[in-house]
Design an enzyme around this catalytic site. Structure first.
Site, PDB file in Angstrom:
ATOM      1  N   LYS A 121       0.836  -1.195   0.000  1.00 40.48           N
ATOM      2  CA  LYS A 121       0.000   0.000   0.000  1.00 40.48           C
ATOM      3  C   LYS A 121       0.883   1.263   0.000  1.00 40.48           C
ATOM      4  O   LYS A 121       2.106   1.183   0.213  1.00 40.48           O
ATOM      5  CB  LYS A 121      -0.920  -0.041   1.224  1.00 40.48           C
ATOM      6  CG  LYS A 121      -1.858  -1.257   1.260  1.00 40.48           C
ATOM      7  CD  LYS A 121      -2.801  -1.174   2.464  1.00 40.48           C
ATOM      8  CE  LYS A 121      -3.538  -2.462   2.719  1.00 40.48           C
ATOM      9  NZ  LYS A 121      -4.485  -2.360   3.870  1.00 40.48           N
ATOM     10  N   TYR A 155     -12.101  -2.658  -2.733  1.00 44.92           N
ATOM     11  CA  TYR A 155     -12.602  -2.718  -1.351  1.00 44.92           C
ATOM     12  C   TYR A 155     -14.130  -2.746  -1.296  1.00 44.92           C
ATOM     13  O   TYR A 155     -14.718  -2.404  -0.268  1.00 44.92           O
ATOM     14  CB  TYR A 155     -12.054  -1.534  -0.555  1.00 44.92           C
ATOM     15  CG  TYR A 155     -10.623  -1.732  -0.082  1.00 44.92           C
ATOM     16  CD1 TYR A 155     -10.259  -2.860   0.656  1.00 44.92           C
ATOM     17  CD2 TYR A 155      -9.640  -0.777  -0.344  1.00 44.92           C
ATOM     18  CE1 TYR A 155      -8.947  -3.042   1.090  1.00 44.92           C
ATOM     19  CE2 TYR A 155      -8.322  -0.953   0.100  1.00 44.92           C
ATOM     20  CZ  TYR A 155      -7.990  -2.081   0.813  1.00 44.92           C
ATOM     21  OH  TYR A 155      -6.702  -2.270   1.266  1.00 44.92           O
ATOM     22  N   ASN A 214      -1.413  -0.340   7.490  1.00 44.18           N
ATOM     23  CA  ASN A 214      -0.909  -1.703   7.731  1.00 44.18           C
ATOM     24  C   ASN A 214      -0.135  -2.289   6.551  1.00 44.18           C
ATOM     25  O   ASN A 214       0.013  -3.503   6.425  1.00 44.18           O
ATOM     26  CB  ASN A 214      -2.019  -2.619   8.260  1.00 44.18           C
ATOM     27  CG  ASN A 214      -3.158  -2.816   7.284  1.00 44.18           C
ATOM     28  OD1 ASN A 214      -3.069  -2.412   6.135  1.00 44.18           O
ATOM     29  ND2 ASN A 214      -4.221  -3.448   7.750  1.00 44.18           N
ATOM     30  N   GLU A 257      -9.516 -10.185  -7.532  1.00 47.29           N
ATOM     31  CA  GLU A 257      -8.540  -9.089  -7.381  1.00 47.29           C
ATOM     32  C   GLU A 257      -7.455  -9.149  -8.463  1.00 47.29           C
ATOM     33  O   GLU A 257      -7.034  -8.111  -8.983  1.00 47.29           O
ATOM     34  CB  GLU A 257      -7.939  -9.127  -5.971  1.00 47.29           C
ATOM     35  CG  GLU A 257      -8.980  -8.745  -4.910  1.00 47.29           C
ATOM     36  CD  GLU A 257      -8.558  -9.034  -3.474  1.00 47.29           C
ATOM     37  OE1 GLU A 257      -7.433  -9.534  -3.255  1.00 47.29           O
ATOM     38  OE2 GLU A 257      -9.373  -8.762  -2.569  1.00 47.29           O
TER      39      GLU A 257
HETATM   40  P1  DAT Z   1      -7.228  -7.301   5.735  1.00 48.79           P
HETATM   41  O1  DAT Z   1      -6.492  -6.171   5.042  1.00 48.79           O
HETATM   42  O2  DAT Z   1      -6.402  -7.907   6.834  1.00 48.79           O
HETATM   43  O3  DAT Z   1      -7.764  -8.330   4.753  1.00 48.79           O
HETATM   44  P2  DAT Z   1      -9.969  -6.352   5.969  1.00 48.79           P
HETATM   45  O4  DAT Z   1     -10.229  -6.959   4.631  1.00 48.79           O
HETATM   46  O5  DAT Z   1     -10.914  -6.693   7.084  1.00 48.79           O
HETATM   47  O6  DAT Z   1      -8.489  -6.654   6.475  1.00 48.79           O
HETATM   48  O7  DAT Z   1      -9.975  -4.753   5.835  1.00 48.79           O
HETATM   49  C1  DAT Z   1      -9.375  -4.140   4.717  1.00 48.79           C
HETATM   50  C2  DAT Z   1      -8.614  -2.946   5.215  1.00 48.79           C
HETATM   51  O8  DAT Z   1      -9.525  -1.995   5.754  1.00 48.79           O
HETATM   52  C3  DAT Z   1      -7.634  -3.240   6.348  1.00 48.79           C
HETATM   53  O9  DAT Z   1      -6.386  -3.679   5.871  1.00 48.79           O
HETATM   54  C4  DAT Z   1      -7.549  -1.918   7.040  1.00 48.79           C
HETATM   55  C5  DAT Z   1      -8.945  -1.343   6.880  1.00 48.79           C
HETATM   56  N1  DAT Z   1      -9.773  -1.628   8.053  1.00 48.79           N
HETATM   57  C6  DAT Z   1     -10.361  -2.806   8.367  1.00 48.79           C
HETATM   58  N2  DAT Z   1     -11.049  -2.724   9.511  1.00 48.79           N
HETATM   59  C7  DAT Z   1     -10.907  -1.436   9.934  1.00 48.79           C
HETATM   60  C8  DAT Z   1     -11.376  -0.688  11.041  1.00 48.79           C
HETATM   61  N3  DAT Z   1     -12.155  -1.256  11.976  1.00 48.79           N
HETATM   62  N4  DAT Z   1     -11.016   0.621  11.139  1.00 48.79           N
HETATM   63  C9  DAT Z   1     -10.247   1.191  10.200  1.00 48.79           C
HETATM   64  N5  DAT Z   1      -9.760   0.549   9.123  1.00 48.79           N
HETATM   65  C10 DAT Z   1     -10.091  -0.744   8.984  1.00 48.79           C
END
Ligand code: DAT
Ligand code: MG
Length: 152
Positions: free
Chosen positions: A11, A51, A114, A128
């Site tokens: 990212k 997303y 992250n 994707e």
């Molecule tokens: P991952 O990236 O581990 O697959 P995810 O698909 O649940 O996690 O979420 C996509 C991204 O969205 C994640 O990398 C960071 C952001 N994100 C997820 N949950 C969040 C939250 N509660 N608050 C802020 N950002 C969040």
């Protein structure tokens, strides 16, 4: 265990912080093979599609802004069990809960920064990869030392 492909993205925070080599190295060293690689600053349509499952979440707009905020290093990695294994190399979504030794556990502190994305299942990987790459941007190849990684 069947060979799979997964979509991994460094990212904008990972690119800005000069972590591209460090992150690439972890997948390479594990024994997976890189079959697609490019740097791209996503437009909103790409980010929102990527997303899309999070569209209703309160953090969606900030997430899309963030992923569009600068260059992303988009990759496709191939190997036996690579989808789940890449998620293990990446670590938990919340970096403070990610195990040391994982990318997020070693290199990040904030859920909104992250550093890396990895597909979470076969269907999302296929979606994707198709979203970020054209077929002719992916390479079928076998490393010369493959028999030293995987028993025939
Ligand atoms: P991952 O990236 O581990 O697959 P995810 O698909 O649940 O996690 O979420 C996509 C991204 O969205 C994640 O990398 C960071 C952001 N994100 C997820 N949950 C969040 C939250 N509660 N608050 C802020 N950002 C969040
Ligand atoms: Mg996810």
């Amino acid at each position: 265990m069947a060979s799979q492909r997964t979509f991994i993205a460094i990212k904008p925070d990972g690119v800005q912080r000069g972590l591209v080599g460090e992150i690439l190295m972890r997948f390479e060293r594990k024994g997976f093979r890189l079959v697609g690689l490019k740097q791209i600053t996503p437009d909103r349509a790409l980010a929102e599609a990527h997303y899309g499952v999070h569209r209703e979440r309160p953090f969606f707009a900030a997430l899309v802004d963030f992923i569009c905020s600068g260059p992303v290093v988009a990759m496709v990695w191939e190997g036996h069990g690579v989808i789940a294994a890449a998620r293990m190399l990446i670590g938990a979504t919340k970096p403070l809960e990610a195990e040391p030794g994982t990318i997020r556990g070693d290199l990040a502190v904030d859920i909104g920064r992250n550093v890396v994305h990895g597909s979470d299942a076969e269907e999302t990987a296929a979606f994707e990869i198709g979203l970020w790459f054209k077929d002719d941007e992916l390479n079928d190849w076998t490393p010369a030392d493959q028999s030293w990684r995987v028993e025939a």
